[in-house]
Design an enzyme around this catalytic site. Structure first.
Site, short mmCIF file in Angstrom:
data_model
loop_
_atom_site.label_atom_id
_atom_site.label_comp_id
_atom_site.label_asym_id
_atom_site.label_seq_id
_atom_site.Cartn_x
_atom_site.Cartn_y
_atom_site.Cartn_z
N CYS A 1 -10.76 -3.04 6.42
CA CYS A 1 -10.61 -3.90 5.23
C CYS A 1 -11.54 -5.11 5.33
O CYS A 1 -12.74 -4.96 5.24
CB CYS A 1 -9.14 -4.29 5.08
SG CYS A 1 -8.74 -4.85 3.42
N HIS B 1 -6.05 1.10 5.64
CA HIS B 1 -5.45 0.52 6.86
C HIS B 1 -4.76 1.58 7.72
O HIS B 1 -3.56 1.82 7.56
CB HIS B 1 -4.40 -0.52 6.45
CG HIS B 1 -4.98 -1.78 5.92
ND1 HIS B 1 -5.25 -2.87 6.72
CD2 HIS B 1 -5.34 -2.14 4.66
CE1 HIS B 1 -5.75 -3.85 5.99
NE2 HIS B 1 -5.82 -3.43 4.74
N GLU C 1 -3.81 1.31 10.73
CA GLU C 1 -2.80 0.69 11.61
C GLU C 1 -1.44 0.57 10.92
O GLU C 1 -0.42 0.39 11.58
CB GLU C 1 -3.30 -0.68 12.10
CG GLU C 1 -3.16 -1.85 11.13
CD GLU C 1 -4.24 -1.90 10.04
OE1 GLU C 1 -4.97 -0.91 9.88
OE2 GLU C 1 -4.32 -2.92 9.34
#
Lengths: 86, 232
Positions: free
Chosen positions: B89, B205, B207
């Site tokens: 990002c 994302h 994660e």
């Protein structure tokens, strides 16, 4: 050393979508009788540069633009240089 | 087995650094430390993660001020030496501003901040995606206002020629088309590597979908692939 005042103008290049300009144009529909189009929104940055002469000042400003202030993938720039009293 | 050493960079305005740190330390059980942007030492690290957020309030252009920070020089050197860097990002935006990745990220086509799960088709020919099947479709969230990837036509051709497009927005069947493109990105690009393949930038994302408790671990493969690469 002399002090120079820089007025830097940064604009999105023509092939890049300019959402701010587009939003302004769309909202114009609400204003009667005003015919305006092709809005492009950029930014202006003012700063001062210390340099031995105008030519060197131009060189420094160009470097600053290319390294940091302007992203030439999507933006183009012009600037003016004025002598400042130090 | 030797633990991998990860480092998560931290800028004023980063806000996904803890998520990344958690995945590395608690899910993958590897070593992970934070590196503050004013530090310059990134030796003895296997992988650098540049997390998401709004570094420096997105002033001037997203990622541009972070790209001028003290750590930037070391990061460029680390990249030249072939070190593994992943920017997620805002991390992707910083990597383009650092010129470690080509192109740039523009405002989303819709002008809105978009926060939703999207489908991505994976190119597994990279050190970041080897644990996926080729053309596997995964579901990963995006959360950004400036994720609209843009590059000149010359760069576009290079990206395709060098197999640098790693993630592309797609529909649930893996088709890349206009309606599956959330932000107007060129050719639906969601993530690219540099030509050498050691630097990845991606807007989604991984994660945030790396833990079973979230009901989706589609992102975990990115971190497992990095581990696998360093194991070899």
């Amino acid at each position: 050393m002399a002090l120079y005042k820089i007025n830097l103008e940064i604009m999105p290049i023509q092939s890049v979508l300019d959402p701010q300009g587009e939003a302004i144009e769309v909202s114009l529909k609400n204003l009667d009788k005003i015919k305006a189009s092709n809005f492009r929104v950029g930014k202006r940055i003012e700063f001062k540069v210390e340099a031995p002469n105008k030519e060197k000042c131009k060189e420094i400003t160009n470097k600053l633009c290319k390294d940091f202030l302007v992203n030439e993938v999507i933006e183009k720039y012009t600037f003016t240089i004025k002598n400042e009293k130090k | 087995m030797r633990k991998n050493k990860f480092a998560v960079l931290n800028f004023p305005g980063s806000n996904c650094e803890k998520d990344c740190h958690f995945v590395i330390e608690h899910i993958l059980k590897q070593d992970c430390k934070y590196i503050w942007h004013e530090e310059t030492d990134i030796n003895n690290v296997d992988c650098i993660i540049i997390p998401g957020g709004f570094s420096y309030g997105d002033y001037l252009r997203t990622g541009s001020i972070a790209a001028q920070s003290k750590i930037a020089k070391s990061l460029k050197k680390y990249s030249r030496q072939g070190g593994t860097i992943i920017g997620i990002c805002n991390g992707f935006q910083i990597l383009t501003e650092l010129k470690l990745l080509p192109g740039t990220l523009l405002r989303n086509r819709s002008l809105n901040f978009i926060c939703k799960e999207v489908n991505l088709v994976v190119n597994n020919k990279s050190r970041f995606t080897s644990k996926y099947n080729h053309n596997q479709v995964v579901k990963v969230p995006i959360a950004h206002a400036e994720g609209n990837y843009f590059a000149s036509s010359t760069i576009q051709k290079e990206l395709i020629k060098n197999n640098q497009i790693i993630f592309s927005y797609c529909d649930k069947d893996g088709n890349i088309n206009n309606s599956s493109n959330p932000n107007g990105s060129l050719n639906g690009i969601a993530g690219i590597t540099n030509k050498e393949g050691n630097v990845l930038g991606m807007m989604p994302h991984p994660e945030r979908v790396s833990e079973k408790v979230f009901g989706n671990i589609d992102g975990l493969g990115v971190f497992e692939s990095i581990l696998d690469f360093h194991k070899n």
